[in-house]
Design a protein around this motif. Structure first.
Motif: not given
Length: 519
Positions: A97-99, A111-116, A147-156
């Motif tokens: 899941f991403l926002v 481009g995209s700024l990916v945040v964790n 923001g990409v919820d990592p596998r297993g986290v949040g809605l991913s």
């Protein structure tokens, strides 16, 4: 929240503070024989499209009233799939899941700024929403924030195997368990949690690794249409970012790694460093409190006041005036509330008032702080931060400790770090009880990558500054920036740090090695 690897300690919080080569020989013979006997190159996973939906109205309701909510922002929510097992691309998929947030009227987009935001286990989609409200306008003018919820986290595809009741018990447990009965109860709690998760997921728990999350991130980068990755990682996010750089050095555009987790420290060294860091942070809080012109609500000896409250709440938990609250504050919940506030100096006034109120018989404030730290909602439910934190931390290959080793360390560290030491030591047992295949984190020199920026904070209790020094030294091409401030992570809290990180993210101008920003 908050490796910040913050594996949940046995007492619920000390640490709530990761290529397969094929070879073969080609036989002689005709073309058909050669083709059939030649080694087969491993299949490469394909990036899948992101299915975007307009979630602007929903997120506008969530952020209403927050600082920064007046900004003109456009939000999208998305899903995509990645292989569950990169060694078996036919073994099924996991959904991520991403926002994505973009400033209205954006020009000169890079481009995209990916945040964790760290954890592991903290939602990156939530972090993207918050980043859109707080990042400097000049960054939002050039990047979408993703923001990409990592596998297993949040809605991913979230890991969910610990009940709310178990989490309540973990976080309420005695943080100074030193006698045989208390230690046995603590180890039994951790064993029960590990057994429940093993029963729920079995071998599949081994899929939630930092290495695989880094591979996921590369597929997402491609799906977003970016030739290279621009990444802002906090705390455990520095572990994820440096792992990505090790696996895909040629695909790094810019990685800003803030609050660096030490890649050279053992689990025991990290736990002890955090215990020492929180002790120092509490002393800084105490000095600030007693230096107030209006006087400190805890008197002239805040450490003594906290020790008295911990003893009091261990014997008789403190009730709360909060409507509908059925819990009382145990010593474990008090210490988690303290730990929560020590992440940022902005929470120190709330901590002083909450501790004073708890001393006087009302734990409402300290429970609020504790719940912020643990992810507990007003209705008693929890997010899956704890479940994901354990799954990822333990799948990354933590060292194993016996109950005898942990018990001895708890006694030693309780004497040396009297507020946080025993709890930190007890947390070392967590992954010893966990049953899952492991994928240890690689050594990370990221040879051949573009310059990587590493940021440390002198007064960071969660990821002490030596971690940034060591990470920068491990990376072949890095620059280290140190902020002489307090709290966990630095960007964008002060002009000096903000200007340096902005210049790096936007123009790829890294600061000279060893630059220090004043508090």
């Amino acid at each position: 929240m908050n490796r910040h690897r913050r594996p949940i300690a046995a007492l619920g919080g000390a640490l709530l503070t990761a290529a397969v080569a094929l070879s073969g020989c080609t036989s002689s013979g005709d073309d058909a024989d050669q083709a059939s006997s030649s080694p087969t190159a491993p299949a490469e996973p394909e990036a899948q499209p992101i299915e975007w939906t307009d979630c602007d109205a929903d997120i506008d309701q969530i952020i209403a009233g927050r600082p920064g909510s007046e900004r003109e922002l456009l939000f999208e929510c998305g899903t995509t799939t990645v292989p569950a097992d990169y060694d078996d691309l036919d073994g099924g998929d996991l959904q991520l899941f991403l926002v994505r947030a973009a400033a209205a009227g954006q020009t000169d987009r890079i481009g995209s700024l990916v945040v964790n935001p760290g954890g592991p286990g903290v939602s990156a989609s939530d972090a993207a929403i918050q980043a859109a409200l707080t990042l400097p306008p000049e960054v939002l003018a050039r990047f979408d924030v993703v923001g990409v919820d990592p596998r297993g986290v949040g809605l991913s595809t979230p890991v969910e195997c610990i009940t709310d009741e178990q989490k309540d018990a973990l976080f309420a447990s005695n943080p100074r368990a030193l006698d045989e009965a208390s230690l046995s109860a603590t180890f039994e709690q951790v064993d029960e949690v590990a057994a429940a998760c093993s029963e729920e997921y079995g071998e599949a728990l081994g899929a939630f690794t930092t290495v695989d999350t880094a591979r996921d991130m590369d597929l997402v980068r491609e799906s977003l249409g970016d030739e290279q990755l621009t990444f802002l990682g906090y705390s455990y996010g520095t572990t994820l970012g440096s792992t990505y750089a090790e696996l895909f050095p040629d695909r790094v555009r810019a990685l800003a790694l803030d609050g660096a987790v030490d890649p050279t420290a053992t689990a025991q060294e990290q736990a002890e460093a955090q215990a020492a860091g929180f002790e120092t942070a509490f002393d800084a809080f105490a000095a600030n409190c007693t230096g107030l012109i209006s006087g400190c609500p805890l008197g002239e000896d805040p450490r003594g006041a906290l020790n008295a409250l911990l003893d009091q709440s261990a014997a008789t938990p403190v009730p709360s005036s909060r409507e509908g609250e059925t819990r009382q504050a145990t010593a474990g919940l008090v210490l988690n509330g303290v730990r929560s506030a020590l992440y940022q100096p902005s929470a120190w006034p709330q901590l002083a008032q909450s501790l004073a109120a708890a001393r006087d018989g009302d734990a409402a404030g300290i429970l609020t702080l504790a719940d912020t730290f643990t992810g507990r909602s007003d209705d008693g439910s929890y997010s899956n931060v704890v479940d994901a934190n354990l799954a990822i931390s333990c799948a990354d290959g933590q060292e194993q400790f016996t109950t005898e080793q942990v018990s001895a360390l708890a006694a030693d560290w309780n004497a040396r770090y009297p507020l946080f030491g025993a709890d930190a030591a007890l947390g070392l047992y967590t992954c010893s009880a966990w049953e899952a295949p492991t994928t240890p984190l690689p050594e990370r020199d990221a040879a051949g990558s573009a310059p990587i920026m590493v940021i440390g904070t002198q007064g960071d209790p969660v990821t002490p500054p030596q971690g940034a020094v060591d990470l920068a030294a491990e990376l072949d091409n890095s620059s280290l920036l140190t902020w002489e401030g307090s709290g966990h992570t630095a960007y964008p809290k002060t002009d000096c740090v903000t200007q340096a990180v902005n210049a790096y993210l936007i123009d790829l101008v890294a600061p000279p090695e060893g630059v220090t920003c004043p508090a």
